[in-house]
Design a protein around this motif. Structure first.
Motif, mmCIF file in Angstrom:
data_model
loop_
_atom_site.group_PDB
_atom_site.id
_atom_site.type_symbol
_atom_site.label_atom_id
_atom_site.label_comp_id
_atom_site.label_asym_id
_atom_site.label_seq_id
_atom_site.Cartn_x
_atom_site.Cartn_y
_atom_site.Cartn_z
ATOM 1 N N GLY A 1 25.600 61.752 50.172
ATOM 2 C CA GLY A 1 26.274 63.042 50.182
ATOM 3 C C GLY A 1 26.741 63.512 48.814
ATOM 4 N N HIS A 2 26.910 62.603 47.883
ATOM 5 C CA HIS A 2 27.361 62.946 46.532
ATOM 6 C C HIS A 2 27.214 61.726 45.628
ATOM 7 C CE1 HIS A 2 30.842 61.078 48.431
ATOM 8 N NE2 HIS A 2 31.229 60.726 47.218
ATOM 9 N N VAL A 3 27.370 61.953 44.329
ATOM 10 C CA VAL A 3 27.386 60.874 43.338
ATOM 11 C C VAL A 3 28.595 61.112 42.442
ATOM 12 C CG1 VAL A 3 26.229 59.887 41.316
ATOM 13 C CG2 VAL A 3 24.895 60.487 43.345
ATOM 14 N N ASP A 4 29.395 60.060 42.242
ATOM 15 C CA ASP A 4 30.585 60.161 41.400
ATOM 16 C C ASP A 4 30.444 59.421 40.074
ATOM 17 O OD1 ASP A 4 32.443 61.430 43.448
ATOM 18 O OD2 ASP A 4 31.820 59.624 44.511
ATOM 19 N N ILE A 5 29.649 58.361 40.080
ATOM 20 C CA ILE A 5 29.562 57.477 38.918
ATOM 21 C C ILE A 5 28.093 57.229 38.614
ATOM 22 C CG2 ILE A 5 30.105 55.160 38.051
ATOM 23 C CD1 ILE A 5 32.354 55.153 40.281
ATOM 24 N N LEU A 6 27.722 57.280 37.343
ATOM 25 C CA LEU A 6 26.363 56.956 36.923
ATOM 26 C C LEU A 6 26.433 55.934 35.797
ATOM 27 C CD1 LEU A 6 23.275 57.357 36.793
ATOM 28 C CD2 LEU A 6 23.711 59.270 35.216
ATOM 29 N N VAL A 7 25.768 54.788 36.008
ATOM 30 C CA VAL A 7 25.670 53.755 34.978
ATOM 31 C C VAL A 7 24.184 53.580 34.677
ATOM 32 C CG1 VAL A 7 26.137 51.362 34.350
ATOM 33 C CG2 VAL A 7 27.740 52.594 35.852
ATOM 34 N N ALA A 8 23.760 54.058 33.514
ATOM 35 C CA ALA A 8 22.357 53.956 33.101
ATOM 36 C C ALA A 8 22.183 52.645 32.336
ATOM 37 C CB ALA A 8 21.957 55.156 32.257
ATOM 38 N N ASN A 9 21.751 51.621 33.038
ATOM 39 C CA ASN A 9 21.635 50.280 32.471
ATOM 40 C C ASN A 9 20.189 49.832 32.301
ATOM 41 O OD1 ASN A 9 22.652 47.468 31.897
ATOM 42 N ND2 ASN A 9 21.508 47.106 33.777
ATOM 43 N N HIS A 10 19.235 50.600 32.776
ATOM 44 C CA HIS A 10 17.833 50.179 32.717
ATOM 45 C C HIS A 10 17.321 50.168 31.283
ATOM 46 C CE1 HIS A 10 17.749 54.548 32.920
ATOM 47 N NE2 HIS A 10 16.575 54.500 32.313
ATOM 48 N N GLN B 1 15.530 62.415 38.214
ATOM 49 C CA GLN B 1 15.919 63.453 39.181
ATOM 50 C C GLN B 1 15.710 62.965 40.610
ATOM 51 O OE1 GLN B 1 17.329 66.627 38.326
ATOM 52 N NE2 GLN B 1 17.913 66.303 40.460
ATOM 53 N N GLN B 2 14.624 62.238 40.853
ATOM 54 C CA GLN B 2 14.367 61.697 42.190
ATOM 55 C C GLN B 2 15.474 60.737 42.608
ATOM 56 O OE1 GLN B 2 10.448 60.067 41.613
ATOM 57 N NE2 GLN B 2 9.434 62.023 42.047
ATOM 58 N N VAL B 3 15.929 59.902 41.683
ATOM 59 C CA VAL B 3 16.995 58.946 41.990
ATOM 60 C C VAL B 3 18.275 59.685 42.388
ATOM 61 C CG1 VAL B 3 18.575 57.271 40.918
ATOM 62 C CG2 VAL B 3 16.103 57.017 40.660
ATOM 63 N N ILE B 4 18.670 60.649 41.602
ATOM 64 C CA ILE B 4 19.906 61.386 41.912
ATOM 65 C C ILE B 4 19.758 62.154 43.214
ATOM 66 C CG2 ILE B 4 21.482 63.204 41.144
ATOM 67 C CD1 ILE B 4 21.733 60.440 39.674
ATOM 68 N N ASP B 5 18.620 62.818 43.401
ATOM 69 C CA ASP B 5 18.391 63.556 44.655
ATOM 70 C C ASP B 5 18.462 62.623 45.859
ATOM 71 O OD1 ASP B 5 18.069 65.873 43.177
ATOM 72 O OD2 ASP B 5 15.877 65.920 43.371
ATOM 73 N N GLU B 6 17.845 61.457 45.742
ATOM 74 C CA GLU B 6 17.848 60.511 46.853
ATOM 75 C C GLU B 6 19.243 59.942 47.097
ATOM 76 O OE1 GLU B 6 14.478 57.689 48.366
ATOM 77 O OE2 GLU B 6 15.532 56.733 46.694
ATOM 78 N N VAL C 1 30.767 57.033 45.119
ATOM 79 C CA VAL C 1 29.382 56.567 45.124
ATOM 80 C C VAL C 1 28.950 56.349 43.676
ATOM 81 C CG1 VAL C 1 26.989 57.154 45.683
ATOM 82 C CG2 VAL C 1 28.843 57.781 47.265
ATOM 83 N N ALA C 2 28.410 55.154 43.422
ATOM 84 C CA ALA C 2 27.943 54.818 42.088
ATOM 85 C C ALA C 2 26.434 54.608 42.097
ATOM 86 C CB ALA C 2 28.630 53.552 41.584
ATOM 87 N N VAL C 3 25.755 55.233 41.149
ATOM 88 C CA VAL C 3 24.342 54.976 40.898
ATOM 89 C C VAL C 3 24.298 54.047 39.686
ATOM 90 C CG1 VAL C 3 22.141 55.970 40.157
ATOM 91 C CG2 VAL C 3 23.565 57.188 41.825
ATOM 92 N N VAL C 4 23.691 52.872 39.869
ATOM 93 C CA VAL C 4 23.576 51.905 38.779
ATOM 94 C C VAL C 4 22.106 51.541 38.631
ATOM 95 C CG1 VAL C 4 24.356 49.703 37.827
ATOM 96 C CG2 VAL C 4 25.862 50.985 39.380
ATOM 97 N N THR C 5 21.542 51.798 37.463
ATOM 98 C CA THR C 5 20.139 51.465 37.221
ATOM 99 C C THR C 5 20.047 50.075 36.595
ATOM 100 O OG1 THR C 5 20.053 52.442 35.007
ATOM 101 C CG2 THR C 5 19.596 53.917 36.883
ATOM 102 N N GLY C 6 18.886 49.467 36.726
ATOM 103 C CA GLY C 6 18.659 48.168 36.107
ATOM 104 C C GLY C 6 19.377 47.024 36.797
ATOM 105 N N VAL C 7 19.438 47.069 38.125
ATOM 106 C CA VAL C 7 20.101 46.014 38.896
ATOM 107 C C VAL C 7 19.013 45.146 39.528
ATOM 108 C CG1 VAL C 7 21.758 45.508 40.725
ATOM 109 C CG2 VAL C 7 22.032 47.578 39.344
ATOM 110 N N SER C 8 18.435 44.282 38.700
ATOM 111 C CA SER C 8 17.298 43.506 39.189
ATOM 112 C C SER C 8 17.496 41.999 39.117
ATOM 113 C CB SER C 8 16.033 43.878 38.400
ATOM 114 O OG SER C 8 16.210 43.578 37.031
ATOM 115 N N ARG C 9 18.531 41.570 38.403
ATOM 116 C CA ARG C 9 18.750 40.123 38.260
ATOM 117 C C ARG C 9 20.229 39.816 38.451
ATOM 118 N NH1 ARG C 9 18.126 37.902 33.545
ATOM 119 N NH2 ARG C 9 18.593 39.764 32.376
#
Length: 111
Positions: free
Chosen positions: A95-104, A84-89, A11-19
């Motif tokens: 069920g888990h997060v494996d990858i975080l890309v902070a692009n915002h 914290q809300q993003v990761i919690d959600e 599971v990857a969380v990627v911020t700043g995915v708007s365009r």
């Protein structure tokens, strides 16, 4: 460039995915193509105020969803509680997060 790296089950969380022309979308799409499920964030009000304008967030979502399971959320990271809300959600959704890309980022011209 191709990669044989399989991210199935990740599971990857990627911020700043708007365009669809942005770095965040490109990174998210590549992770999805490698098998990762995505939790992506966007902040359209910021893009609407920029010279390039905002993209159709529905199209962004549909293009990524064609490749992988995607959950997206509009998030203003000016709120100190937002990270914290993003990761919690994301954990609640996948069920888990494996990858975080902070692009915002916020672009500001002048002072």
């Amino acid at each position: 460039m191709t990669s044989s790296r399989d991210l199935s089950g990740r599971v990857a969380v990627v911020t700043g995915v708007s365009r669809r022309q942005g770095i965040g979308f490109a990174v998210a799409w590549r992770l999805a193509a490698m098998g990762a499920q995505l939790y992506v964030t966007h902040w359209v009000p910021h893009d609407e105020a920029q010279p390039w304008g905002a993209d159709d967030i529905g199209m962004v979502r549909r293009e990524l969803s064609a490749v992988s399971r995607v959950f997206d959320r509009s998030v203003d990271f000016a709120d100190p509680a937002a990270p914290q809300q993003v990761i919690d959600e994301a954990v609640a959704e996948f069920g888990h997060v494996d990858i975080l890309v902070a692009n915002h980022a916020r672009s500001v011209f002048g002072v």
